[in-house]
Each structure stands twice: as structure tokens, then as C-alpha cells.
Motif scaffolding. Structure first.
Motif, PDB file in Angstrom:
ATOM      1  N   THR A   1       6.653   0.076 -12.100  1.00  0.00           N
ATOM      2  CA  THR A   1       7.757  -0.291 -11.197  1.00  0.00           C
ATOM      3  C   THR A   1       7.701   0.526  -9.905  1.00  0.00           C
ATOM      4  O   THR A   1       7.815  -0.023  -8.808  1.00  0.00           O
ATOM      5  CB  THR A   1       9.111  -0.091 -11.891  1.00  0.00           C
ATOM      6  OG1 THR A   1       9.160  -0.918 -13.047  1.00  0.00           O
ATOM      7  CG2 THR A   1      10.269  -0.429 -10.969  1.00  0.00           C
ATOM      8  N   SER A   2       7.491   1.812 -10.037  1.00  0.00           N
ATOM      9  CA  SER A   2       7.473   2.698  -8.863  1.00  0.00           C
ATOM     10  C   SER A   2       6.286   2.403  -7.958  1.00  0.00           C
ATOM     11  O   SER A   2       6.423   2.383  -6.726  1.00  0.00           O
ATOM     12  CB  SER A   2       7.451   4.158  -9.303  1.00  0.00           C
ATOM     13  OG  SER A   2       8.608   4.456 -10.063  1.00  0.00           O
ATOM     14  N   LEU A   3       5.120   2.167  -8.549  1.00  0.00           N
ATOM     15  CA  LEU A   3       3.943   1.845  -7.739  1.00  0.00           C
ATOM     16  C   LEU A   3       4.103   0.493  -7.053  1.00  0.00           C
ATOM     17  O   LEU A   3       3.697   0.323  -5.902  1.00  0.00           O
ATOM     18  CB  LEU A   3       2.672   1.873  -8.592  1.00  0.00           C
ATOM     19  CG  LEU A   3       2.207   3.260  -9.036  1.00  0.00           C
ATOM     20  CD1 LEU A   3       1.036   3.143  -9.997  1.00  0.00           C
ATOM     21  CD2 LEU A   3       1.858   4.143  -7.854  1.00  0.00           C
ATOM     22  N   ARG A   4       4.710  -0.473  -7.748  1.00  0.00           N
ATOM     23  CA  ARG A   4       4.946  -1.799  -7.141  1.00  0.00           C
ATOM     24  C   ARG A   4       5.885  -1.665  -5.945  1.00  0.00           C
ATOM     25  O   ARG A   4       5.631  -2.233  -4.870  1.00  0.00           O
ATOM     26  CB  ARG A   4       5.540  -2.760  -8.170  1.00  0.00           C
ATOM     27  CG  ARG A   4       5.823  -4.147  -7.609  1.00  0.00           C
ATOM     28  CD  ARG A   4       6.368  -5.116  -8.661  1.00  0.00           C
ATOM     29  NE  ARG A   4       7.290  -4.542  -9.606  1.00  0.00           N
ATOM     30  CZ  ARG A   4       8.613  -4.378  -9.397  1.00  0.00           C
ATOM     31  NH1 ARG A   4       9.143  -4.753  -8.267  1.00  0.00           N
ATOM     32  NH2 ARG A   4       9.383  -3.838 -10.324  1.00  0.00           N
ATOM     33  N   ARG A   5       6.944  -0.893  -6.103  1.00  0.00           N
ATOM     34  CA  ARG A   5       7.879  -0.683  -4.992  1.00  0.00           C
ATOM     35  C   ARG A   5       7.197   0.041  -3.837  1.00  0.00           C
ATOM     36  O   ARG A   5       7.414  -0.292  -2.667  1.00  0.00           O
ATOM     37  CB  ARG A   5       9.101   0.097  -5.470  1.00  0.00           C
ATOM     38  CG  ARG A   5      10.011  -0.725  -6.340  1.00  0.00           C
ATOM     39  CD  ARG A   5      11.182   0.079  -6.828  1.00  0.00           C
ATOM     40  NE  ARG A   5      12.047  -0.734  -7.671  1.00  0.00           N
ATOM     41  CZ  ARG A   5      12.957  -0.257  -8.500  1.00  0.00           C
ATOM     42  NH1 ARG A   5      13.128   1.062  -8.593  1.00  0.00           N
ATOM     43  NH2 ARG A   5      13.695  -1.061  -9.219  1.00  0.00           N
ATOM     44  N   ALA A   6       6.394   1.042  -4.159  1.00  0.00           N
ATOM     45  CA  ALA A   6       5.676   1.785  -3.115  1.00  0.00           C
ATOM     46  C   ALA A   6       4.746   0.852  -2.343  1.00  0.00           C
ATOM     47  O   ALA A   6       4.690   0.909  -1.108  1.00  0.00           O
ATOM     48  CB  ALA A   6       4.900   2.948  -3.727  1.00  0.00           C
ATOM     49  N   ARG A   7       4.024  -0.021  -3.059  1.00  0.00           N
ATOM     50  CA  ARG A   7       3.145  -0.977  -2.368  1.00  0.00           C
ATOM     51  C   ARG A   7       3.956  -1.895  -1.458  1.00  0.00           C
ATOM     52  O   ARG A   7       3.536  -2.198  -0.338  1.00  0.00           O
ATOM     53  CB  ARG A   7       2.344  -1.806  -3.379  1.00  0.00           C
ATOM     54  CG  ARG A   7       1.204  -1.055  -4.013  1.00  0.00           C
ATOM     55  CD  ARG A   7       0.269  -1.967  -4.792  1.00  0.00           C
ATOM     56  NE  ARG A   7       0.937  -2.820  -5.756  1.00  0.00           N
ATOM     57  CZ  ARG A   7       1.208  -2.494  -7.025  1.00  0.00           C
ATOM     58  NH1 ARG A   7       0.843  -1.311  -7.484  1.00  0.00           N
ATOM     59  NH2 ARG A   7       1.818  -3.343  -7.826  1.00  0.00           N
ATOM     60  N   GLY A   8       5.106  -2.332  -1.922  1.00  0.00           N
ATOM     61  CA  GLY A   8       5.965  -3.185  -1.100  1.00  0.00           C
ATOM     62  C   GLY A   8       6.437  -2.479   0.161  1.00  0.00           C
ATOM     63  O   GLY A   8       6.469  -3.069   1.248  1.00  0.00           O
ATOM     64  N   LEU A   9       6.779  -1.212   0.036  1.00  0.00           N
ATOM     65  CA  LEU A   9       7.233  -0.437   1.190  1.00  0.00           C
ATOM     66  C   LEU A   9       6.099  -0.211   2.191  1.00  0.00           C
ATOM     67  O   LEU A   9       6.297  -0.338   3.400  1.00  0.00           O
ATOM     68  CB  LEU A   9       7.831   0.893   0.728  1.00  0.00           C
ATOM     69  CG  LEU A   9       9.144   0.762  -0.044  1.00  0.00           C
ATOM     70  CD1 LEU A   9       9.445   2.045  -0.811  1.00  0.00           C
ATOM     71  CD2 LEU A   9      10.287   0.395   0.879  1.00  0.00           C
ATOM     72  N   VAL A  10       4.911   0.094   1.698  1.00  0.00           N
ATOM     73  CA  VAL A  10       3.767   0.273   2.601  1.00  0.00           C
ATOM     74  C   VAL A  10       3.439  -1.058   3.276  1.00  0.00           C
ATOM     75  O   VAL A  10       3.136  -1.100   4.477  1.00  0.00           O
ATOM     76  CB  VAL A  10       2.537   0.835   1.851  1.00  0.00           C
ATOM     77  CG1 VAL A  10       1.310   0.868   2.761  1.00  0.00           C
ATOM     78  CG2 VAL A  10       2.828   2.235   1.319  1.00  0.00           C
ATOM     79  N   GLY A  11       3.529  -2.142   2.526  1.00  0.00           N
ATOM     80  CA  GLY A  11       3.315  -3.461   3.117  1.00  0.00           C
ATOM     81  C   GLY A  11       4.311  -3.759   4.219  1.00  0.00           C
ATOM     82  O   GLY A  11       3.960  -4.330   5.259  1.00  0.00           O
ATOM     83  N   GLU A  12       5.558  -3.358   4.013  1.00  0.00           N
ATOM     84  CA  GLU A  12       6.594  -3.537   5.033  1.00  0.00           C
ATOM     85  C   GLU A  12       6.266  -2.721   6.279  1.00  0.00           C
ATOM     86  O   GLU A  12       6.399  -3.204   7.410  1.00  0.00           O
ATOM     87  CB  GLU A  12       7.960  -3.131   4.472  1.00  0.00           C
ATOM     88  CG  GLU A  12       9.112  -3.379   5.404  1.00  0.00           C
ATOM     89  CD  GLU A  12       9.418  -4.854   5.627  1.00  0.00           C
ATOM     90  OE1 GLU A  12       9.967  -5.171   6.697  1.00  0.00           O
ATOM     91  OE2 GLU A  12       9.115  -5.687   4.757  1.00  0.00           O
TER      92      GLU A  12
END
Length: 134
Positions: free
Chosen positions: A52-63
Motif C-alpha cells: 500500500t505504501s509503495l503504491r501510494r509513493a509511486r502515485g505521488l511521484v507520478g503526480e
């Protein structure tokens, strides 16, 4: 009202009223939090929290990558794009291999970027990335 709902309401108001520069800083703050959560999850062998944390981190970097302004940012925006793409690659790799040392390096990178964007926002010098306000 519970503390969690009060905190959530406060955060929502902060985001809605934030300048584009402040929104970039908020994204970096959340990125650091999620990277740290992933690190803790890996230490505890908590697979669900790690994923969950890595998925959120990837989403934030993508943003962050999607909000780069290449016209105003010039070479700096290109360098940030390369760095964000590197971080995305490493986040996928960490998810597969569980490399805590690499995750710690990403925490350091994200923390340095957060601190730099915080200082730039305070000085009014953020022109490379500005998140759109709703």
C-alpha cells in the motif's frame, strides 16, 4: 468528532486553500511519509502495508512528474523528470526485491527535495512544478 476525522478535515481544508507551491510541498511530505511507512513495513514483514505504501509513493511521484512545467523549468525540469523516473523505477524494484537500503536512499532523496521545495516556496521561487488547485 474523532481525532482522525478532525485531522482529515483539517488536511482537506489545508489542501483546498493551499497555493500551488504549497501543494507541491504537501505532495513531498506525503511521499516521505509513505516511503517511511514502507520501510517500517519491510522491517516488520508487513506485506500489506508495504504494498500500500509503495503504491501510494509511486502515485505521488507520478503526480510530481506530471506537474513539471518544462517551459518555465528548463533544464531543471528535465533533471527533475529524470530523477522522478528513476524513483519510479526504484520503487517498482523495491516492491519486487524488498531492498531496504535502496528504500532508505529514496527517503533521503525525497526528504532533500521536500526541504528544497519548502525553502523555494517560502522564498516564492517555485516555477518548475505547480500543482493545480481545484
Amino acid at each position: 468528532m474523532s481525532y482522525a476525522s478532525q485531522s482529515s478535515s483539517y488536511r482537506e481544508m489545508e489542501i483546498q486553500s493551499a497555493s500551488p507551491e504549497r501543494l507541491v510541498v504537501i505532495v513531498f511530505e506525503q511521499l516521505v511519509v509513505n516511503l517511511e511507512r514502507a520501510r517500517i513495513a519491510m522491517d516488520r514483514k508487513d506485506v500489506e502495508l508495504r504494498v500500500t505504501s509503495l503504491r501510494r509513493a509511486r502515485g505521488l511521484v507520478g503526480e510530481l512528474l506530471a506537474t513539471l512545467d518544462f517551459e518555465k523549468g528548463g533544464p531543471l525540469a528535465n533533471q527533475l523528470a529524470d530523477l522522478y523516473q528513476f524513483m519510479l523505477y526504484e520503487l517498482v524494484d523495491i516492491g519486487q526485491r524488498g531492498d531496504v537500503a535502496t528504500l532508505r536512499k529514496l527517503v533521503n532523496i525525497a526528504t532533500s527535495l521536500r526541504d528544497g521545495f519548502t525553502a523555494a516556496a517560502a522564498a516564492g521561487n517555485v516555477g518548475v512544478a505547480k500543482l493545480k488547485t481545484a
